[in-house]
Design a protein around this motif. Sequence first.
Motif, mmCIF file in Angstrom:
data_model
loop_
_atom_site.group_PDB
_atom_site.id
_atom_site.type_symbol
_atom_site.label_atom_id
_atom_site.label_comp_id
_atom_site.label_asym_id
_atom_site.label_seq_id
_atom_site.Cartn_x
_atom_site.Cartn_y
_atom_site.Cartn_z
ATOM 1 N N GLN A 222 0.820 -1.214 0.000
ATOM 2 C CA GLN A 222 0.000 0.000 0.000
ATOM 3 C C GLN A 222 0.854 1.266 0.000
ATOM 4 O O GLN A 222 0.514 2.257 -0.662
ATOM 5 N N ASN A 223 1.993 1.264 0.698
ATOM 6 C CA ASN A 223 2.817 2.479 0.771
ATOM 7 C C ASN A 223 3.542 2.794 -0.533
ATOM 8 O O ASN A 223 4.166 3.845 -0.653
ATOM 9 N N ARG A 224 3.484 1.887 -1.517
ATOM 10 C CA ARG A 224 4.106 2.154 -2.819
ATOM 11 C C ARG A 224 3.085 2.578 -3.871
ATOM 12 O O ARG A 224 3.428 2.703 -5.044
ATOM 13 N N LEU A 225 1.832 2.753 -3.466
ATOM 14 C CA LEU A 225 0.786 3.203 -4.390
ATOM 15 C C LEU A 225 0.413 4.637 -4.043
ATOM 16 O O LEU A 225 -0.569 4.901 -3.344
ATOM 17 N N GLN A 226 1.224 5.566 -4.520
ATOM 18 C CA GLN A 226 0.962 6.962 -4.238
ATOM 19 C C GLN A 226 -0.315 7.403 -4.966
ATOM 20 O O GLN A 226 -0.438 7.257 -6.181
ATOM 21 N N GLY A 227 -1.265 7.915 -4.195
ATOM 22 C CA GLY A 227 -2.500 8.408 -4.796
ATOM 23 C C GLY A 227 -3.599 7.376 -4.910
ATOM 24 O O GLY A 227 -4.725 7.733 -5.288
ATOM 25 N N CYS A 228 -3.335 6.110 -4.606
ATOM 26 C CA CYS A 228 -4.354 5.053 -4.658
ATOM 27 C C CYS A 228 -4.566 4.534 -3.236
ATOM 28 O O CYS A 228 -3.795 3.701 -2.751
ATOM 29 N N ASN A 229 -5.591 5.051 -2.571
ATOM 30 C CA ASN A 229 -5.874 4.663 -1.194
ATOM 31 C C ASN A 229 -7.042 3.693 -1.161
ATOM 32 O O ASN A 229 -8.141 4.008 -1.639
ATOM 33 N N PHE A 230 -6.788 2.519 -0.593
ATOM 34 C CA PHE A 230 -7.820 1.498 -0.472
ATOM 35 C C PHE A 230 -8.322 1.436 0.967
ATOM 36 O O PHE A 230 -7.683 1.948 1.897
#
Length: 432
Positions: free
Chosen positions: A184-192
């Motif tokens: 999750q911390n490597r998906l900048q701008g994609c918050n699940f």
Amino acid sequence: MSVLHLPRSRMYWSSACRQPHVADVMPRHRWEQIKHFIHFSDNMAPNGSDRLFKIRPLIDALLPKFQALPQDQMLSIDEQMVPFKGRSSLKQYIPKKPYKWGYKIFVLSDTKDLVHSFDIFAGKTDPAPTGPDIGASGNIVLKLARVIQSAVNHLLYFDNWFSSLQLFVALANNGIPAFGTVQQNRLQGCNFSTDAEMKKKGRGALEEKQAVIDNMEIRAVKWFDNRGVIVASTFASAQPVSTVERWDRKLKKKVSVECPSIISLYKKFMGGVDDLDALIAYYRIHIRSKKYYHRFFFHFVDMVIVNSWLLYRRDCESLNIPKKKQRDSLSFRLSIAQALCMQGKGLSKKKRGRPSSDVERQFEKKRHRGPAQSIPTQEVRADAVGHWPVVESSRQRCKLPNCKGQTVFKCSKCNVHLCLNKKNNCFRDFHE
């Protein structure tokens, strides 16, 4: 020695547990001398601070062989551990691997476990000469992906240790669609949603996000089963949604759970390196040594044997040979060992007793008339392993008795000239 395991190599020659398959090949002193003096590079030559300079010639010899193999459409990159617990600055620790201590190798393989390239982790990973610097894990993927042919539309899979949005973009710019689990911390701008929030929705809950970076579309899907997992790709999405069977503890029966297409693809094609590790671990060469390059050498021997067996299985399938008639991994490894042990046997030794075939009987008569070149024994001639005709520049007399022809054809293993033409097939008669 990879099949008959003993704690120490000297025990193969001991009177208590002597193994004739090993002890009859060479004396113990000669074996220890070979192991002591085996070397791959010159220690006095300049190495440019290369931490792997002792096995660099071996790596440079193996990589072109692996990279020349035909590539499958689905390829994956993962870590591989070479077991080692001694003292070494190259030793790594990975708690989730079956062998937690050892040397780390990054391997590019296909879904059929065939190795196409590898890179040994030596503590630092520099970016590719013409590629961007996207971090250590991403640089490794870009380095191994250089051998992938972008025009053939290969698909590349990897796990969350390598994945990042920058890596997906860099691979897409090189024409390689990518796919992998992501943290999750490597998906900048994609918050699940968190796992606790998705757990309330029940098993099979999913969320899909889309990001556009440098005009490149990346889709990320989070699916909750027993826990949440995030998968990102530049070519796949959540649709179509299928169903999978899962065991429900409360109901005590199997229930159907929705599963997105992107998750099914990852489960189907990821894991080639793990299967390769399992094949190597079945009959691994266990020879103890304090020299780190010995451990690498024995591991590469195991890797080459497994690769050769996989190619053999693929050729058998293309020739429609039934599986019952195909060699398994153990018999294939033993056939290689037997062929190597018989290499050069009987070329100069005089065999006791009467000759065992017509060829040897005629050859003995020929030796009484004058000097004659030695020929291999019947066991070596008829083993059907490695006898290939090669063309020499000069003609010589055919070594089959009662044949007076001259030929340019020569057996690569027996090292004798034999006729091979429309009228005479001495090559076949000599090896029957």
